[in-house]
Design an enzyme around this catalytic site. Sequence first.
Site, PDB file in Angstrom:
ATOM      1  N   HIS A  91      38.789  34.331  81.659  1.00 58.19           N
ATOM      2  CA  HIS A  91      38.150  33.521  80.626  1.00 58.19           C
ATOM      3  C   HIS A  91      39.011  33.371  79.380  1.00 58.19           C
ATOM      4  O   HIS A  91      38.522  32.997  78.310  1.00 58.19           O
ATOM      5  CB  HIS A  91      36.752  34.057  80.306  1.00 58.19           C
ATOM      6  N   ASP A 154      28.605  36.987  73.277  1.00 57.81           N
ATOM      7  CA  ASP A 154      27.508  36.019  73.456  1.00 57.81           C
ATOM      8  C   ASP A 154      27.308  35.699  74.927  1.00 57.81           C
ATOM      9  O   ASP A 154      26.193  35.489  75.389  1.00 57.81           O
ATOM     10  CB  ASP A 154      27.838  34.697  72.749  1.00 57.81           C
ATOM     11  N   GLU A 267      23.760  35.988  63.664  1.00 60.16           N
ATOM     12  CA  GLU A 267      24.878  35.067  63.874  1.00 60.16           C
ATOM     13  C   GLU A 267      24.607  33.802  63.083  1.00 60.16           C
ATOM     14  O   GLU A 267      23.546  33.683  62.431  1.00 60.16           O
ATOM     15  CB  GLU A 267      25.036  34.697  65.358  1.00 60.16           C
TER      16      GLU A 267
HETATM   17  P1  FAD Z   1      40.875  37.729  81.069  1.00 57.38           P
HETATM   18  O1  FAD Z   1      40.891  36.410  80.446  1.00 57.38           O
HETATM   19  O2  FAD Z   1      40.967  37.767  82.535  1.00 57.38           O
HETATM   20  O3  FAD Z   1      42.013  38.660  80.434  1.00 57.38           O
HETATM   21  C1  FAD Z   1      42.247  38.681  79.043  1.00 57.38           C
HETATM   22  C2  FAD Z   1      43.487  39.520  78.714  1.00 57.38           C
HETATM   23  O4  FAD Z   1      43.195  40.884  78.946  1.00 57.38           O
HETATM   24  C3  FAD Z   1      44.699  39.191  79.580  1.00 57.38           C
HETATM   25  O5  FAD Z   1      45.864  39.412  78.839  1.00 57.38           O
HETATM   26  C4  FAD Z   1      44.594  40.202  80.703  1.00 57.38           C
HETATM   27  O6  FAD Z   1      45.844  40.481  81.283  1.00 57.38           O
HETATM   28  C5  FAD Z   1      44.020  41.405  79.975  1.00 57.38           C
HETATM   29  N1  FAD Z   1      43.143  42.208  80.820  1.00 57.38           N
HETATM   30  C6  FAD Z   1      42.141  41.796  81.626  1.00 57.38           C
HETATM   31  N2  FAD Z   1      41.551  42.863  82.196  1.00 57.38           N
HETATM   32  C7  FAD Z   1      42.190  43.961  81.723  1.00 57.38           C
HETATM   33  C8  FAD Z   1      42.052  45.353  81.931  1.00 57.38           C
HETATM   34  N3  FAD Z   1      41.128  45.842  82.752  1.00 57.38           N
HETATM   35  N4  FAD Z   1      42.882  46.190  81.273  1.00 57.38           N
HETATM   36  C9  FAD Z   1      43.839  45.725  80.428  1.00 57.38           C
HETATM   37  N5  FAD Z   1      44.023  44.408  80.213  1.00 57.38           N
HETATM   38  C10 FAD Z   1      43.203  43.546  80.841  1.00 57.38           C
HETATM   39  N6  FAD Z   1      34.710  36.893  73.102  1.00 57.38           N
HETATM   40  C11 FAD Z   1      33.994  37.555  72.199  1.00 57.38           C
HETATM   41  O7  FAD Z   1      34.474  38.491  71.568  1.00 57.38           O
HETATM   42  N7  FAD Z   1      32.698  37.218  71.950  1.00 57.38           N
HETATM   43  C12 FAD Z   1      32.075  36.234  72.636  1.00 57.38           C
HETATM   44  O8  FAD Z   1      30.903  35.975  72.391  1.00 57.38           O
HETATM   45  C13 FAD Z   1      32.806  35.534  73.618  1.00 57.38           C
HETATM   46  N8  FAD Z   1      32.230  34.558  74.341  1.00 57.38           N
HETATM   47  C14 FAD Z   1      32.963  33.892  75.271  1.00 57.38           C
HETATM   48  C15 FAD Z   1      32.347  32.883  76.012  1.00 57.38           C
HETATM   49  C16 FAD Z   1      33.054  32.191  76.964  1.00 57.38           C
HETATM   50  C17 FAD Z   1      32.359  31.107  77.757  1.00 57.38           C
HETATM   51  C18 FAD Z   1      34.427  32.464  77.153  1.00 57.38           C
HETATM   52  C19 FAD Z   1      35.217  31.680  78.133  1.00 57.38           C
HETATM   53  C20 FAD Z   1      35.048  33.459  76.428  1.00 57.38           C
HETATM   54  C21 FAD Z   1      34.327  34.184  75.483  1.00 57.38           C
HETATM   55  N9  FAD Z   1      34.901  35.203  74.733  1.00 57.38           N
HETATM   56  C22 FAD Z   1      34.158  35.888  73.810  1.00 57.38           C
HETATM   57  C23 FAD Z   1      36.319  35.520  74.880  1.00 57.38           C
HETATM   58  C24 FAD Z   1      36.551  36.682  75.817  1.00 57.38           C
HETATM   59  O9  FAD Z   1      36.293  37.896  75.140  1.00 57.38           O
HETATM   60  C25 FAD Z   1      37.985  36.673  76.295  1.00 57.38           C
HETATM   61  O10 FAD Z   1      38.182  35.536  77.068  1.00 57.38           O
HETATM   62  C26 FAD Z   1      38.391  37.905  77.039  1.00 57.38           C
HETATM   63  O11 FAD Z   1      39.709  37.699  77.444  1.00 57.38           O
HETATM   64  C27 FAD Z   1      37.532  38.325  78.212  1.00 57.38           C
HETATM   65  O12 FAD Z   1      37.668  37.535  79.320  1.00 57.38           O
HETATM   66  P2  FAD Z   1      38.044  38.099  80.774  1.00 57.38           P
HETATM   67  O13 FAD Z   1      37.327  39.337  81.125  1.00 57.38           O
HETATM   68  O14 FAD Z   1      37.878  36.935  81.654  1.00 57.38           O
HETATM   69  O15 FAD Z   1      39.573  38.520  80.585  1.00 57.38           O
END
Ligand code: FAD
Length: 516
Positions: A91, A154, A267
């Site tokens: 994400h 969120d 918020e």
């Molecule tokens: P990824 O996008 O898959 O990874 C993010 C980063 O972390 C990459 O660099 C990856 O290599 C690294 N990573 C992933 N897993 C691990 C692990 N286990 N250990 C170490 N590194 C790792 N953020 C907020 O704070 N508040 C919100 O309300 C919020 N709402 C969102 C709503 C939507 C629809 C979206 C798309 C994003 C939102 N986000 C929000 C952002 C979100 O926190 C980030 O996208 C975050 O990266 C988490 O997504 P992911 O788990 O898919 O991680």
Amino acid sequence: MIAYLERFIHENDTESRQDDDLPNICKSLDLQVQGSIDCVATGLAGKDFGGLYSFKPLAIIRPAGADDIAVAVKAAYRSPSLTVAARGNGHSINGQAMADGGLVIDMRSTEENHFKIVKMNGEIFVDVSGGALWEDVLKRCVSGFNLAPRSWTDYLGLTVGGTLSNAGVSGQAFRYGPQSSNVSELDVVTGKGDILTCSETKNSELFFGALGGLGQFGIITRARVKLQSAPDMMRWIRVVYSEFEDFTRDAEWLVTLPEGVSFDYVEGFAFVNSNDPVNGWPSVPLDPGRGFDQNAIPLTAGCVLYCLELARHYQNSDHPSAVDRVVNSLLGRLRFVEDLKFQVDVTYVEFLLRVKPVEERARANGIWDSPHPWLNMFVSKRDIADFDRIVFKKILKEGVGGPMLVYPLLRSKWDNRTSVMIPADGEIFYIVALLRFTPPYSKGPCVEKLVAQNQEIAHLCLKKGFDFKLYLPHYQSQEDWKRHFGNQWSRFVENKANFDPMAILAPGQKIFKRII
Ligand code: FAD
């Protein structure tokens, strides 16, 4: 084996590689030793929610647990140039979870691991996998134990490791801090392939480094998350303001009230003073049966209005009049526009999963899968009125095709030993999130224009000398990263040298180059 790998990588660029080659890649990397590593080809790892970048990995690996991840990292460490990216739920917006020609570890394959309630020193925690989705953590904690984490995002289709690597912010953060301030222990696979347990007292540099560390120091395979007892219900309220000053004064008052006498969730968002279905009045009401009475808007209102979004926990056993009393006494002290108040009662789980129906609708009409040039930042209280004047009221006066969140957070709730960067001064700062949705067809402005508008906003903040930091940062040069980390840069570099000396991990963040 390594010689074979070198030849393999140099002679087979990833574009021309056939997926039939994958068994050979896995063999060359020694990845089959555990038997549990599923080494497969998939286009998934070259995509993310942002839809702005696409990098093809050499392979995506589905580990069973930390041991498999360590095997993959060690293989990359021994190789001449391979990198490794943990992929949570993909994400990210700017390719942060991708590895161009490297190994992508699909953390979701570990999501079931570790789940266990832990009681320690009078506090309750849950151990969860770094690859677990927050929505599953919520459901398991509430249905099994009537407990729940305290700090959320969120949207809960995000992984524990992914949000802890950034911060994890929502309307509870004013009270409990971000998710990264609500864990007491991690298991991490470092860039050397070591599996380490870390906490405030054990391997503390790794613990604080990994929290908000953008995946640079290790892959989080287990997190111990602080819990509280789960309420049954939420009174969910939205009130509208025409003046930014009234909105911020009320929001700041609410987030600084002591626990118990305030709301449990605070918020806010800016929206357009028009009947635009996405950006305007219709985006505010909570109950589809109750519309937005535009006649209530004061004549003095400008092109942008503001909405404070609040919620208060309660139990089924609480008398409705007691909930009304507390809520009404708080609302009675706020200066929102009379008659522009919306409220509903929902279960706690429904409240936390409130973005899910939005996702389902967006998937159905194609805008979930089209590009999302989002911009997230933290802006200090000192500069937020100027930000409103220049950005919301001018540059974004027609909206962004999705929510424009703006609400206050408290510095004292953020652990300054973690790697997360927030503005330099003052107790109160604001999160600003421009959550742009673009149509799946070529109506509306093209994505490049929206990315350019984000850059314009960030440059403007720099030029005006605003005290701000990008959240979920994305930069092209190390100079920019140095500026982002400021006086924390040397600590960040030192942690990198200690825990990922070959710069194997999370190459998609573009902070360090793989040492060859
Ligand atoms: P990824 O996008 O898959 O990874 C993010 C980063 O972390 C990459 O660099 C990856 O290599 C690294 N990573 C992933 N897993 C691990 C692990 N286990 N250990 C170490 N590194 C790792 N953020 C907020 O704070 N508040 C919100 O309300 C919020 N709402 C969102 C709503 C939507 C629809 C979206 C798309 C994003 C939102 N986000 C929000 C952002 C979100 O926190 C980030 O996208 C975050 O990266 C988490 O997504 P992911 O788990 O898919 O991680």
